[in-house]
Design an enzyme around this catalytic site. Sequence first.
Site, PDB file in Angstrom:
ATOM      1  N   TYR A   1       7.101   2.693  -7.923  1.00 17.44           N
ATOM      2  CA  TYR A   1       6.429   1.405  -8.035  1.00 17.44           C
ATOM      3  C   TYR A   1       5.852   1.196  -9.438  1.00 17.44           C
ATOM      4  O   TYR A   1       5.932   0.096  -9.986  1.00 17.44           O
ATOM      5  CB  TYR A   1       5.344   1.258  -6.970  1.00 17.44           C
ATOM      6  CG  TYR A   1       5.899   1.276  -5.561  1.00 17.44           C
ATOM      7  CD1 TYR A   1       7.017   0.534  -5.204  1.00 17.44           C
ATOM      8  CD2 TYR A   1       5.295   2.057  -4.571  1.00 17.44           C
ATOM      9  CE1 TYR A   1       7.526   0.552  -3.923  1.00 17.44           C
ATOM     10  CE2 TYR A   1       5.795   2.080  -3.276  1.00 17.44           C
ATOM     11  CZ  TYR A   1       6.910   1.332  -2.964  1.00 17.44           C
ATOM     12  OH  TYR A   1       7.406   1.350  -1.687  1.00 17.44           O
TER      13      TYR A   1
ATOM     14  N   GLU B   1       0.869  -1.176   0.000  1.00 19.48           N
ATOM     15  CA  GLU B   1       0.000   0.000   0.000  1.00 19.48           C
ATOM     16  C   GLU B   1       0.899   1.217   0.000  1.00 19.48           C
ATOM     17  O   GLU B   1       1.960   1.210   0.612  1.00 19.48           O
ATOM     18  CB  GLU B   1      -0.900   0.072   1.242  1.00 19.48           C
ATOM     19  CG  GLU B   1      -1.976  -0.975   1.327  1.00 19.48           C
ATOM     20  CD  GLU B   1      -1.503  -2.231   2.055  1.00 19.48           C
ATOM     21  OE1 GLU B   1      -2.207  -3.247   1.960  1.00 19.48           O
ATOM     22  OE2 GLU B   1      -0.440  -2.194   2.702  1.00 19.48           O
TER      23      GLU B   1
END
Length: 166
Positions: free
Chosen positions: A123, A111
């Site tokens: 990411y 997360e």
Amino acid sequence: MNAVLKPQRRLEAMMPGDLAAVQAIERAAYEFPWSRGNFIDSLHAGYLAHLLYDEQQTLVGYFVAMAGVDEMHLLNLTVSPAQQRRGHGRWMLDALLEHCRTHSAAMLWLEVRIGNDRARTLYKRYGFSEIGIRRNYYPASTGVREDAIVMSFPTNRPLAPSNDQP
């Protein structure tokens, strides 16, 4: 001929004695840092926790990840603000991915704060997919909690080309 070997980046297991240095980076990096207790609990639970040292053997970052059934959940990946944008985050992700592959973890989850553009960019460039939102997941200074983006990476997927600086 004498060869002089240049020191390399290296990972070491995080130990309770390392937590003062880890906490200093954590407080510098985040408005709402993990507490010492969060790190202690992670170490006692046996989570994968490593420190990253750069070529000068300076502590530049760390990660904590929790193994599950056939998966790994990245809980915290932090690079010292002064050391960001030098490929350290990707280097730690590479090491974590290698661990996942050698320990049969088919999926890597995480997360990230919806407002953490730098981490989300890392990411996404790495190849993670945004798959959902956890509403009101993180504390925020506004008093209204901030959403988290849930991201995943199948560990059998080839890595995206690196755009990081060496």
